[in-house]
Design a protein around this motif. Structure first.
Motif, PDB file in Angstrom:
ATOM      1  N   ARG B 279     -41.056 -11.138   9.673  1.00  9.64           N
ATOM      2  CA  ARG B 279     -40.953 -10.528   8.340  1.00  9.64           C
ATOM      3  C   ARG B 279     -42.278 -10.666   7.606  1.00  9.64           C
ATOM      4  NH1 ARG B 279     -36.302  -7.701   6.291  1.00  9.64           N
ATOM      5  NH2 ARG B 279     -34.900  -7.797   8.079  1.00  9.64           N
ATOM      6  N   ILE B 280     -42.888 -11.853   7.752  1.00 10.47           N
ATOM      7  CA  ILE B 280     -44.166 -12.090   7.081  1.00 10.47           C
ATOM      8  C   ILE B 280     -45.208 -11.113   7.622  1.00 10.47           C
ATOM      9  CG2 ILE B 280     -46.034 -13.749   6.788  1.00 10.47           C
ATOM     10  CD1 ILE B 280     -43.963 -15.971   6.810  1.00 10.47           C
ATOM     11  N   ASP B 281     -45.127 -10.869   8.909  1.00  7.70           N
ATOM     12  CA  ASP B 281     -46.076  -9.959   9.540  1.00  7.70           C
ATOM     13  C   ASP B 281     -46.058  -8.575   8.925  1.00  7.70           C
ATOM     14  OD1 ASP B 281     -46.990  -9.596  12.998  1.00  7.70           O
ATOM     15  OD2 ASP B 281     -47.863 -10.784  11.374  1.00  7.70           O
ATOM     16  N   VAL B 282     -44.828  -8.097   8.660  1.00  6.53           N
ATOM     17  CA  VAL B 282     -44.685  -6.776   8.054  1.00  6.53           C
ATOM     18  C   VAL B 282     -45.509  -6.711   6.764  1.00  6.53           C
ATOM     19  CG1 VAL B 282     -43.037  -5.196   6.981  1.00  6.53           C
ATOM     20  CG2 VAL B 282     -42.405  -6.420   9.054  1.00  6.53           C
ATOM     21  N   ILE B 283     -45.508  -7.783   6.011  1.00  4.81           N
ATOM     22  CA  ILE B 283     -46.224  -7.807   4.739  1.00  4.81           C
ATOM     23  C   ILE B 283     -47.728  -7.940   4.929  1.00  4.81           C
ATOM     24  CG2 ILE B 283     -46.462  -8.979   2.526  1.00  4.81           C
ATOM     25  CD1 ILE B 283     -43.777  -7.531   3.037  1.00  4.81           C
ATOM     26  N   VAL B 284     -48.152  -8.902   5.778  1.00  3.15           N
ATOM     27  CA  VAL B 284     -49.599  -9.134   5.871  1.00  3.15           C
ATOM     28  C   VAL B 284     -50.315  -7.943   6.492  1.00  3.15           C
ATOM     29  CG1 VAL B 284     -49.367 -11.630   5.886  1.00  3.15           C
ATOM     30  CG2 VAL B 284     -49.535 -10.421   8.033  1.00  3.15           C
ATOM     31  N   ARG B 285     -49.589  -7.176   7.311  1.00  6.26           N
ATOM     32  CA  ARG B 285     -50.235  -6.017   7.932  1.00  6.26           C
ATOM     33  C   ARG B 285     -50.633  -4.959   6.912  1.00  6.26           C
ATOM     34  NH1 ARG B 285     -46.311  -4.036  11.524  1.00  6.26           N
ATOM     35  NH2 ARG B 285     -45.375  -5.955  12.270  1.00  6.26           N
ATOM     36  N   THR B 286     -50.088  -5.019   5.712  1.00  4.33           N
ATOM     37  CA  THR B 286     -50.456  -4.040   4.693  1.00  4.33           C
ATOM     38  C   THR B 286     -51.813  -4.355   4.075  1.00  4.33           C
ATOM     39  OG1 THR B 286     -49.492  -5.341   2.906  1.00  4.33           O
ATOM     40  CG2 THR B 286     -48.053  -3.774   4.014  1.00  4.33           C
ATOM     41  N   GLY B 287     -52.331  -5.550   4.354  1.00  7.33           N
ATOM     42  CA  GLY B 287     -53.630  -5.913   3.784  1.00  7.33           C
ATOM     43  C   GLY B 287     -53.552  -6.377   2.348  1.00  7.33           C
ATOM     44  N   ILE B 288     -52.362  -6.751   1.901  1.00  3.03           N
ATOM     45  CA  ILE B 288     -52.169  -7.109   0.495  1.00  3.03           C
ATOM     46  C   ILE B 288     -52.571  -8.555   0.201  1.00  3.03           C
ATOM     47  CG2 ILE B 288     -49.784  -7.945   0.689  1.00  3.03           C
ATOM     48  CD1 ILE B 288     -51.410  -5.832  -2.130  1.00  3.03           C
ATOM     49  N   VAL B 289     -52.868  -9.342   1.243  1.00  4.30           N
ATOM     50  CA  VAL B 289     -53.108 -10.772   1.028  1.00  4.30           C
ATOM     51  C   VAL B 289     -54.234 -11.080   0.027  1.00  4.30           C
ATOM     52  CG1 VAL B 289     -53.823 -12.910   2.157  1.00  4.30           C
ATOM     53  CG2 VAL B 289     -52.013 -11.540   3.148  1.00  4.30           C
ATOM     54  N   PRO B 290     -55.386 -10.430   0.137  1.00  4.16           N
ATOM     55  CA  PRO B 290     -56.429 -10.736  -0.855  1.00  4.16           C
ATOM     56  C   PRO B 290     -55.980 -10.515  -2.293  1.00  4.16           C
ATOM     57  CG  PRO B 290     -57.350  -9.466   0.955  1.00  4.16           C
ATOM     58  CD  PRO B 290     -55.873  -9.489   1.174  1.00  4.16           C
ATOM     59  N   ARG B 291     -55.218  -9.431  -2.518  1.00  4.66           N
ATOM     60  CA  ARG B 291     -54.742  -9.165  -3.873  1.00  4.66           C
ATOM     61  C   ARG B 291     -53.810 -10.280  -4.324  1.00  4.66           C
ATOM     62  NH1 ARG B 291     -55.657  -7.620  -8.881  1.00  4.66           N
ATOM     63  NH2 ARG B 291     -53.989  -6.403  -9.852  1.00  4.66           N
ATOM     64  N   LEU B 292     -52.962 -10.768  -3.421  1.00  2.00           N
ATOM     65  CA  LEU B 292     -52.039 -11.844  -3.768  1.00  2.00           C
ATOM     66  C   LEU B 292     -52.796 -13.113  -4.128  1.00  2.00           C
ATOM     67  CD1 LEU B 292     -49.288 -11.381  -1.034  1.00  2.00           C
ATOM     68  CD2 LEU B 292     -49.029 -10.986  -3.480  1.00  2.00           C
ATOM     69  N   VAL B 293     -53.833 -13.396  -3.350  1.00  2.00           N
ATOM     70  CA  VAL B 293     -54.631 -14.594  -3.633  1.00  2.00           C
ATOM     71  C   VAL B 293     -55.265 -14.467  -5.009  1.00  2.00           C
ATOM     72  CG1 VAL B 293     -56.687 -15.875  -2.974  1.00  2.00           C
ATOM     73  CG2 VAL B 293     -55.051 -15.199  -1.232  1.00  2.00           C
ATOM     74  N   ALA B 294     -55.769 -13.279  -5.308  1.00  2.00           N
ATOM     75  CA  ALA B 294     -56.370 -13.064  -6.629  1.00  2.00           C
ATOM     76  C   ALA B 294     -55.336 -13.265  -7.729  1.00  2.00           C
ATOM     77  CB  ALA B 294     -56.964 -11.663  -6.711  1.00  2.00           C
ATOM     78  N   LEU B 295     -54.129 -12.746  -7.514  1.00  2.00           N
ATOM     79  CA  LEU B 295     -53.095 -12.855  -8.542  1.00  2.00           C
ATOM     80  C   LEU B 295     -52.615 -14.286  -8.732  1.00  2.00           C
ATOM     81  CD1 LEU B 295     -51.073  -9.589  -7.857  1.00  2.00           C
ATOM     82  CD2 LEU B 295     -52.607 -10.090  -9.762  1.00  2.00           C
ATOM     83  N   MET B 296     -52.877 -15.127  -7.743  1.00  2.00           N
ATOM     84  CA  MET B 296     -52.542 -16.542  -7.861  1.00  2.00           C
ATOM     85  C   MET B 296     -53.349 -17.168  -8.988  1.00  2.00           C
ATOM     86  SD  MET B 296     -52.440 -18.524  -4.243  1.00  2.00           S
ATOM     87  CE  MET B 296     -53.165 -20.022  -4.871  1.00  2.00           C
ATOM     88  N   GLY B 297     -54.472 -16.560  -9.307  1.00  2.00           N
ATOM     89  CA  GLY B 297     -55.316 -17.091 -10.364  1.00  2.00           C
ATOM     90  C   GLY B 297     -55.112 -16.377 -11.687  1.00  2.00           C
ATOM     91  N   HIS B 298     -54.093 -15.542 -11.779  1.00  3.40           N
ATOM     92  CA  HIS B 298     -53.841 -14.765 -12.997  1.00  3.40           C
ATOM     93  C   HIS B 298     -53.503 -15.688 -14.169  1.00  3.40           C
ATOM     94  CE1 HIS B 298     -52.133 -11.553 -15.527  1.00  3.40           C
ATOM     95  NE2 HIS B 298     -52.756 -10.710 -14.716  1.00  3.40           N
ATOM     96  N   GLU B 299     -53.901 -15.270 -15.371  1.00  7.15           N
ATOM     97  CA  GLU B 299     -53.655 -16.169 -16.508  1.00  7.15           C
ATOM     98  C   GLU B 299     -52.190 -16.191 -16.937  1.00  7.15           C
ATOM     99  OE1 GLU B 299     -55.783 -13.572 -16.837  1.00  7.15           O
ATOM    100  OE2 GLU B 299     -55.130 -12.282 -18.480  1.00  7.15           O
ATOM    101  N   GLU B 300     -51.425 -15.142 -16.581  1.00 11.32           N
ATOM    102  CA  GLU B 300     -50.007 -15.128 -16.966  1.00 11.32           C
ATOM    103  C   GLU B 300     -49.160 -15.906 -15.971  1.00 11.32           C
ATOM    104  OE1 GLU B 300     -48.370 -13.910 -19.559  1.00 11.32           O
ATOM    105  OE2 GLU B 300     -50.206 -13.200 -20.524  1.00 11.32           O
ATOM    106  N   LEU B 301     -48.426 -16.868 -16.465  1.00  9.91           N
ATOM    107  CA  LEU B 301     -47.557 -17.670 -15.605  1.00  9.91           C
ATOM    108  C   LEU B 301     -46.568 -16.786 -14.857  1.00  9.91           C
ATOM    109  CD1 LEU B 301     -46.816 -20.575 -14.822  1.00  9.91           C
ATOM    110  CD2 LEU B 301     -45.209 -20.585 -16.722  1.00  9.91           C
TER     111      LEU B 301
END
Lengths: 195, 520
Positions: B279-301
């Protein structure tokens, strides 16, 4: 013992089975079926082995105790999610990876939302039909009309820009009602024209 | 000058001609009053978040006012009469009154409306494309009923609302389409059964078709939330085919900047990654991981939380999947997240780190190089218990997969001292994990022939005392583990004598020796 796919029930892991009214089936019913194919529901995959080159899985059956667990050839099964879950649990234990705890944190976004009246629904967003404009103001910096809506006693402000597009006839009526013709003021007319 | 009658009529329609000045003045005054009132109302709505429509002014200002059904809106009996009448006007009035009752903050009468048998009429109204006001009121009323318990939602579904709502998605009137999105979100959110029923009714293509560059932000927010509910719930997970349909749009939404859209889109990803590695593979294959990492640093909780959960889920997957997350830069964002003021965020960050530390030593090296040890030790020392528990796992995983050199660095960073201090917690499982770590550290020491030194260090840090006490612990596994440790590594009596002389503060492995003799 054939397993054929069916619709899944809400709260438990089940293998899929094809036939019709599966949702209402209880374990007791299964035993009582005679001429129809017997269909069972897999609750969980417990183990894996290879026998004579064939992969087999140890299955826990829903509605049956652990004493009734059986080994089934992989080809007979149609519960990929349950098999994957089992394989995953094997992997994590070995590697030290730990999946998210099943209890949600309580942080998740809401599963259901009620739309409150206090939602700032104003103007056209209220979904009402305009009846007539009863006033105008630009004290907000933008020209706004006070709109009386059909089927409501609550009038509120709408931007003129929006009203001009959405109900031009209503706007025209408003302006027409208030048209005033200015001619060069004579001494008499000056007093009349003063608002 | 006297004028003709016809001309008089026309003239009287225009602003000031032929009208009584006194009447005109009154009319102007009334209009001004109305304008001021509407203005005041608007400001009230902004600040106090209450509706003034049904309340007289004094009551509006009193915080204790309770909506009196009888006085201010129709009773349910009246509503039934109106809704069941043949006049569209009455139906609309009744439906709107029902909607208002169902939208009030305190105890909206969901069950009463259902018991009044109104649902079938509401569902009928949904189909009346020539009566948009009625459609809208019915859609809103049904949305709120579906927002209740499973039973309430079931009532809505069993009255046939689903196909009607799916049709309404295509309504040319945006507010009606949006209301349908909301209602379907409530139904999908009930659980996997209704979620899958909606998917079978082809709700996904109908929803995705509504996403255009012109779609307003408010609409997109509702739509993203509904999509997240279609991704939600396990046992079973949503079908992979359904997920594949939704993913491209979810990715698009994740690149917007509205915080509500980002939050719900991240929740969707967090649900989809909370499963097997496939299941995780389906997601990472979209290339969305960098965006997720960036959003981890978002100022909104509200954005950070689900982004962090998603990343945490992905690093609980395979080593390859974890490497993708590391390559996307998670190790430079993680320290600030580990220092976040909110305890639950620290905890999730520690959990994610513990899973990264469960990887091969190459990844552990990256953890060290990127400076993750100091914040980890901070959490061990100062975090709340749930956070400390995760941090302890990080240490143990580290010691189990790390090279001797890496374990040395861990000890030098203060981790050993910190986990020894945690030996006094009540939670048996955590104690076991700590003892496991200590065991692993000893095994590394053995490889360097520095077991004695480690014993001294552990003793100095108060560890020996604690481990000895643990031999009396209630939990069988705990006292066994403690006993084994003592037996294996602390059995020389001489060590206790030496205690007095020792002044060593640091325990140093001879790293060059280790590298030559052992390969990892």
């Amino acid at each position: 013992m054939l397993l054929t796919p069916a619709p899944t029930a809400p709260n438990s892991s089940e293998s899929k089975m094809t036939s019709v009214e599966k949702k209402d089936k209880k374990p007791d019913d299964v035993a009582e079926e005679e001429e129809e194919e017997e269909e069972y529901v897999v609750e969980k995959v417990l183990n894996r082995r290879v026998v004579k080159g064939r992969v087999e899985y140890l299955l826990k059956w829903k509605g049956f105790s652990d004493e009734d667990n059986t080994w089934e050839p992989e080809d007979n099964l149609d519960c990929p999610d349950l098999i994957a879950e089992f394989l995953q649990s094997q992997k994590s234990a070995h590697e030290g990876k730990r999946k998210a705890s099943s209890e949600g944190n309580g942080d998740e976004n809401k599963s259901k939302k009620k739309k409150d009246d206090t939602e700032k629904l104003r103007g056209f967003a209220r979904g009402l039909d305009p009846e007539r404009i009863i006033g105008a103001t630009d004290s907000t910096g933008e020209l706004m009309f006070l709109m009386k809506w059909k089927n409501s006693d609550e009038a509120d402000l709408v931007p003129a820009k929006e009203a001009n597009v959405k109900c031009p006839q209503v706007v025209i009526s408003f302006y027409e009602e208030r048209l005033t013709w200015h001619s060069y003021p004579t001494e008499d007319e000056k007093k009349d024209d003063k608002n | 000058m006297p004028t003709k009658n016809v001309a008089d009529d026309r003239i009287s329609k225009f602003k000031n001609k032929g009208k009584d000045p006194a009447k005109l003045r009154d009319k102007r005054i009334n209009e001004c009053v109305e304008l001021r009132k509407a203005h005041k109302d608007e400001n009230f709505l902004k600040r106090r978040n209450i509706t003034l429509s049904s309340l007289p002014d004094e009551e509006a200002l009193s915080p204790d006012h309770v909506l009196d059904e009888k006085v201010n809106s129709l009773t349910i009996e009246d509503i039934i009469k109106e809704v069941n009448s043949d006049s569209r006007e009455s139906q609309t009035r009744g439906c709107q009154a029902a909607r208002k009752l169902l939208s009030r903050e305190r105890n909206p009468p969901l069950k009463e409306i259902i018991d009044a048998g109104l649902l079938s009429r509401f569902v009928e109204f949904l189909g009346m494309d020539d009566e948009p006001t009625l459609q809208f009121e019915a859609a809103w009323a049904l949305t709120n009923i579906a927002s209740g318990t499973s039973w309430h939602t079931q009532q809505v579904v069993e009255h046939g609302a689903v196909p009607a709502f799916i049709s309404l998605l295509a309504s040319p009137l945006l507010h009606i389409s949006e209301q349908a999105v909301w209602a379907l979100g409530n139904i999908a959110g009930d659980g996997p059964a209704y979620r899958d029923a909606l998917i079978d009714c082809h709700v996904i293509p109908a929803l995705l078709a509504r996403i255009t560059p012109e779609t307003p932000v408010g609409y997109l927010r509702n739509l993203t939330w509904t999509l997240s509910n279609l991704c939600r719930n396990k046992n079973p997970f949503p079908a992979v085919s359904a997920v594949q349909q939704m993913l491209p749009s979810l990715i698009q939404l994740l690149h917007l900047s509205d915080k509500d859209i980002l939050s719900d889109a991240c929740w969707a990803i967090s649900y989809l990654t909370d499963g097997s590695n496939e299941r995780i593979d389906v997601i990472v294959r979209t290339g969305i991981v960098p965006r997720l990492v960036a959003l981890m640093g978002h100022e909104e909780l509200s954005v950070l939380t689900p982004a962090l959960r998603s990343i945490g889920n992905i690093v609980s997957g395979s080593d390859l999947q974890t490497q993708m997350v590391i390559d996307a830069g998670v190790l430079s964002v993680l320290p600030q997240v580990m220092r976040h003021p909110k305890a639950s965020v620290q905890k999730e960050a520690a959990w994610a780190l513990s899973n990264i530390a469960a990887g091969p030593c190459k990844q552990i090296q990256q953890v060290i190089t990127c400076g993750l040890l100091p914040p980890l030790v901070e959490l061990l020392r100062n975090g709340d218990f749930k956070t400390q528990r995760e941090a302890v796992w990080a240490v143990t995983n580290f010691t189990s997969g790390g090279t001797v050199e890496q374990v040395v660095q861990l000890v030098q960073g203060g981790a050993l001292e910190a986990i020894i201090n945690l030996l006094q917690v009540k939670d048996a499982k955590t104690i076991l994990v700590i003892l496991d770590a200590i065991n692993n550290i000893f095994m590394a020491a053995e490889k360097l022939g520095e077991t004695e030194k480690l014993c001294l260090l552990v003793e100095e840090l108060g560890g020996l005392d604690r481990i000895e006490m643990l031999q009396n612990h209630d939990n069988e596994m705990v006292y066994q583990a403690a006993h084994n440790l003592i037996e294996k590594f602390f059995n020389d009596d001489e060590i206790k004598e030496l205690k007095v002389d020792t002044t060593d503060d640091a325990f140093v492995f001879q790293t060059s020796e280790a590298e030559k003799t052992f390969k990892f």
